[in-house]
Design a protein around this motif. Sequence first.
Motif, PDB file in Angstrom:
ATOM      1  N   UNK A 187       0.864  -1.175   0.000  1.00 21.84           N
ATOM      2  CA  UNK A 187       0.000   0.000   0.000  1.00 21.84           C
ATOM      3  C   UNK A 187       0.907   1.234   0.000  1.00 21.84           C
ATOM      4  N   UNK A 188       0.663   2.142  -0.910  1.00 23.33           N
ATOM      5  CA  UNK A 188       1.579   3.263  -1.102  1.00 23.33           C
ATOM      6  C   UNK A 188       0.878   4.608  -0.906  1.00 23.33           C
ATOM      7  N   UNK A 189       1.474   5.433  -0.070  1.00 22.08           N
ATOM      8  CA  UNK A 189       1.075   6.837   0.041  1.00 22.08           C
ATOM      9  C   UNK A 189       2.258   7.698  -0.398  1.00 22.08           C
ATOM     10  N   UNK A 190       1.963   8.804  -1.049  1.00 23.44           N
ATOM     11  CA  UNK A 190       3.005   9.722  -1.499  1.00 23.44           C
ATOM     12  C   UNK A 190       2.640  11.134  -1.030  1.00 23.44           C
ATOM     13  N   UNK A 191       3.609  11.788  -0.403  1.00 26.14           N
ATOM     14  CA  UNK A 191       3.389  13.143   0.119  1.00 26.14           C
ATOM     15  C   UNK A 191       4.384  14.086  -0.563  1.00 26.14           C
ATOM     16  N   UNK A 192       3.878  15.220  -1.025  1.00 23.89           N
ATOM     17  CA  UNK A 192       4.777  16.163  -1.679  1.00 23.89           C
ATOM     18  C   UNK A 192       4.243  17.580  -1.654  1.00 23.89           C
ATOM     19  N   UNK A 193       5.034  18.483  -2.172  1.00 24.39           N
ATOM     20  CA  UNK A 193       4.686  19.902  -2.249  1.00 24.39           C
ATOM     21  C   UNK A 193       4.710  20.359  -3.696  1.00 24.39           C
ATOM     22  N   UNK A 194       3.943  21.393  -3.977  1.00 32.37           N
ATOM     23  CA  UNK A 194       3.999  22.024  -5.293  1.00 32.37           C
ATOM     24  C   UNK A 194       4.445  23.467  -5.104  1.00 32.37           C
ATOM     25  N   UNK A 195       5.632  23.774  -5.603  1.00 29.28           N
ATOM     26  CA  UNK A 195       6.172  25.128  -5.433  1.00 29.28           C
ATOM     27  C   UNK A 195       6.106  25.951  -6.720  1.00 29.28           C
ATOM     28  N   UNK A 196       5.922  25.282  -7.864  1.00 30.04           N
ATOM     29  CA  UNK A 196       5.862  25.982  -9.147  1.00 30.04           C
ATOM     30  C   UNK A 196       4.596  25.583  -9.902  1.00 30.04           C
ATOM     31  N   UNK A 197       3.771  26.547 -10.217  1.00 21.42           N
ATOM     32  CA  UNK A 197       2.496  26.260 -10.883  1.00 21.42           C
ATOM     33  C   UNK A 197       2.707  25.541 -12.208  1.00 21.42           C
ATOM     34  N   UNK A 198       3.778  25.903 -12.917  1.00 22.53           N
ATOM     35  CA  UNK A 198       3.999  25.329 -14.247  1.00 22.53           C
ATOM     36  C   UNK A 198       4.272  23.819 -14.207  1.00 22.53           C
ATOM     37  N   UNK A 199       4.669  23.302 -13.030  1.00 25.00           N
ATOM     38  CA  UNK A 199       4.936  21.869 -12.920  1.00 25.00           C
ATOM     39  C   UNK A 199       3.720  21.072 -12.446  1.00 25.00           C
ATOM     40  N   UNK A 200       2.655  21.753 -12.057  1.00 27.88           N
ATOM     41  CA  UNK A 200       1.469  21.066 -11.545  1.00 27.88           C
ATOM     42  C   UNK A 200       0.883  20.080 -12.560  1.00 27.88           C
ATOM     43  N   UNK A 201       0.794  20.429 -13.863  1.00 23.89           N
ATOM     44  CA  UNK A 201       0.253  19.448 -14.824  1.00 23.89           C
ATOM     45  C   UNK A 201       1.038  18.136 -14.854  1.00 23.89           C
ATOM     46  N   UNK A 202       2.360  18.195 -14.639  1.00 19.69           N
ATOM     47  CA  UNK A 202       3.158  16.971 -14.620  1.00 19.69           C
ATOM     48  C   UNK A 202       2.807  16.116 -13.401  1.00 19.69           C
ATOM     49  N   UNK A 203       2.535  16.782 -12.265  1.00 16.34           N
ATOM     50  CA  UNK A 203       2.102  16.039 -11.075  1.00 16.34           C
ATOM     51  C   UNK A 203       0.761  15.350 -11.335  1.00 16.34           C
ATOM     52  N   UNK A 204      -0.164  16.092 -11.941  1.00 20.88           N
ATOM     53  CA  UNK A 204      -1.499  15.527 -12.209  1.00 20.88           C
ATOM     54  C   UNK A 204      -1.409  14.337 -13.152  1.00 20.88           C
ATOM     55  N   UNK A 205      -0.551  14.446 -14.156  1.00 21.16           N
ATOM     56  CA  UNK A 205      -0.383  13.329 -15.092  1.00 21.16           C
ATOM     57  C   UNK A 205       0.158  12.102 -14.368  1.00 21.16           C
ATOM     58  N   UNK A 206       1.102  12.329 -13.462  1.00 22.61           N
ATOM     59  CA  UNK A 206       1.684  11.217 -12.705  1.00 22.61           C
ATOM     60  C   UNK A 206       0.645  10.560 -11.813  1.00 22.61           C
ATOM     61  N   UNK A 207      -0.155  11.362 -11.141  1.00 18.39           N
ATOM     62  CA  UNK A 207      -1.208  10.820 -10.271  1.00 18.39           C
ATOM     63  C   UNK A 207      -2.209  10.022 -11.094  1.00 18.39           C
TER      64      UNK A 207
END
Length: 422
Positions: A43-63
């Motif tokens: 079972x995996x949980x991942x915790x992180x921060x978003x400091x740059x708006x321009x990188x948010x789409x890459x996070x969403x794609x990964x999720x």
Amino acid sequence: MRKQKIENKSNNKKHICFVSVGHISSNPRLIKEATTASQNGYQVSVVGLQTLKKLVPFDKELVHQNPSWEVFVYPFYKKKMGYLLGTGFHHIAKKIPHLANRSVVGKLSLSTPLWLPLYYFLRSIKADLYIVHNINMLPVVAHIAKKNKAKLGFDIEDAYSVTSKNKDENIVELEKKYLPKADYITCASPLYIDFYNQLYPNLPTIVPILNVFEDMEEVDKVYKDRTNSNNLSLYWFSQTTGKGRGIEQIIEALNRLDRDDIELHLRGEASEEVKNHVLSLATSKKVRENIYFHSLVSNQELVFRTAEHDVGLALETGFSINNELAISNKIFQYLNTGLAILSSSTKGQAWLLKQNENIGFLVNIQSIEEVVQKIEILADSKKNKTEMLENMKKASKNASKTKYNWNIEGQKFLDILEKTLS
């Protein structure tokens, strides 16, 4: 605070929580570890921060690509309450370090403004193992692990106390206190092992896990970066294109060669100031017009964009002990995508190239004559269609298939999990 929660995949195995201090899409080691753990029933949980708006789409794609993960991300860039409190505590602590050092909250605030929003998430996650990928978050995660009677894993992605010319004594204090508390430690470069063991003799065994990638079959090349595939293409990428990263030496070498059949492609976030600086180094029109800047792309797209080039540049300058000992993850991306390699001769990268001399050239990046000579050899091979350059590419891909891939390193990681959680 924003909490993005993805439904868990139920299983009978242990719960592992991975902690990043930045964008999860910008942490390839964490992604590979979390993916491997999830695929093997944890079972995996991942915790992180978003400091740059321009990188948010890459996070969403990964999720989106990993629906079995439970993901918690805090949008630090939006400057909400967690940002205000975290930065406020951080500024106050830096003004009164002698007082801040008297409390746990004060010490955490001294290290980073980012700990508070991550702590908010972590206190609600009860895992069997917490794995942290950043030294400044280690005290918080160690505290949570102890509170939940869980195991603690730490990944030495960098030799944190010596990432700049001068040793950071605050980081030394954190490492000295918290690294011995870890149940296991991994590292990204084998050269970190002796370095850390000499600093702190009471550490658990440090296991090297190279920053390699899952081996991929060769792809049909689609040229989106290049304008002329007959030219030699030199390629470099990073999150940020900046000064003092070896690019200056390459351009100086190109100036001396002054050829119109060599292209330099740079991928990463680059300000106009940096672009102007880089272009200003070119002394002729033919060199300047063959320098290309490319935007960041997703990790999946990065593979295809890298594969279309000829030579991967690994240009660490050795400006710090960490930089000297590290093996950049880009060098393994070059292997995976079958590029010949032109690498600076820092200790970490020399360790790899000397074991695989047929994949490219090792150069003293401060010796422009040496850099000129190697680039000229590569360009001549491309121009005259000799086998040397293509043989280097084949050797590079073969090294990825047989020695440097995530099938091998991922199994080492799984063995650690099994041993730690047994």
